[in-house]
Design a protein around this motif. Sequence first.
Motif, mmCIF file in Angstrom:
data_model
loop_
_atom_site.group_PDB
_atom_site.id
_atom_site.type_symbol
_atom_site.label_atom_id
_atom_site.label_comp_id
_atom_site.label_asym_id
_atom_site.label_seq_id
_atom_site.Cartn_x
_atom_site.Cartn_y
_atom_site.Cartn_z
ATOM 1 N N UNK A 73 -74.207 -35.013 -26.900
ATOM 2 C CA UNK A 73 -75.242 -34.282 -26.165
ATOM 3 C C UNK A 73 -76.050 -33.404 -27.111
ATOM 4 N N UNK A 74 -77.368 -33.565 -27.067
ATOM 5 C CA UNK A 74 -78.254 -32.703 -27.848
ATOM 6 C C UNK A 74 -78.686 -33.344 -29.157
ATOM 7 N N UNK A 75 -79.973 -33.213 -29.470
ATOM 8 C CA UNK A 75 -80.530 -33.854 -30.665
ATOM 9 C C UNK A 75 -79.857 -33.344 -31.941
ATOM 10 N N UNK A 76 -79.723 -32.022 -32.067
ATOM 11 C CA UNK A 76 -79.093 -31.472 -33.264
ATOM 12 C C UNK A 76 -77.652 -31.934 -33.418
ATOM 13 N N UNK A 77 -76.932 -32.013 -32.309
ATOM 14 C CA UNK A 77 -75.545 -32.476 -32.370
ATOM 15 C C UNK A 77 -75.465 -33.940 -32.766
#
Length: 268
Positions: free
Chosen positions: A231-235
């Motif tokens: 979940x999440x672009x940075x992750x």
Amino acid sequence: MSSNRRRVALVTGATSGIGKAIAESLAAEGIHLIVTGRQALPLRALAQGLRDFDVDVYPIAIDLADPSGAQELFVQTVARGLEIDFLVNNAGVGVFGTFEETGLADELAMLSLNTRAPTVLCKLFLPQLARRKGRILNIASVAAFQPGPYMAVYYATKAYLLSFSEALAAEWEGSGVSVTTFCPGPTCSGFQARAAMEHSRLVQGKRLADADEVGRAAVHAMMVGGRVVVHGTGNRFNAVAAKWLPRRWITRAVLKMSAPVAKFGASA
């Protein structure tokens, strides 16, 4: 999975944070619920609120960190005559600090909750899930993709859950049972306080993901049959980087990102 049959989900660690959001998302879809947590009063309050969705809710107060907890949970669901279509292994805890500083009892309880409990529940509920063409959602973490100084055992438990879940997904492919591993990053919930990591550079002063949004995303990932969903672009970037960069570099980066603010300074 027939839409005409009464569908039931078991959600562990449902009283707050991501687990509560998952339970609410499932209830909104008309799925009846078995919800678990350690404390009876918050669990009963949760169940009462979930019944506003016009679903049946069965609260079972149980400590899944107890080595016998998962088996007792299974026994209690069978005693109620319940079979499940969805198994959500969300309950988990972290312990922050260097390995020499953290308490052994805390680490052992975390191992039991984060790894033993989901393993036992998957094993015991599999016959039901196979009959009902069900789904499993295991909540891991972006921590599963790299070693984690200052939370060495926690990161290792999530690596176990990721590996375990991927193997089950491969074994059960074509059986009608899907296994989804959902990997969020730091999320605004009670996790940080319980792990005593509020002073970690990983979370202090950071804008954390919203638990309700993360919970909804986790349910969506399970429903579409995703295998490993970060979940999440940075992750997602961090998970990919952990596969390609030297492990020593990754470990050193996590060391600096996770350390108490006073260790390296707020601007380090």
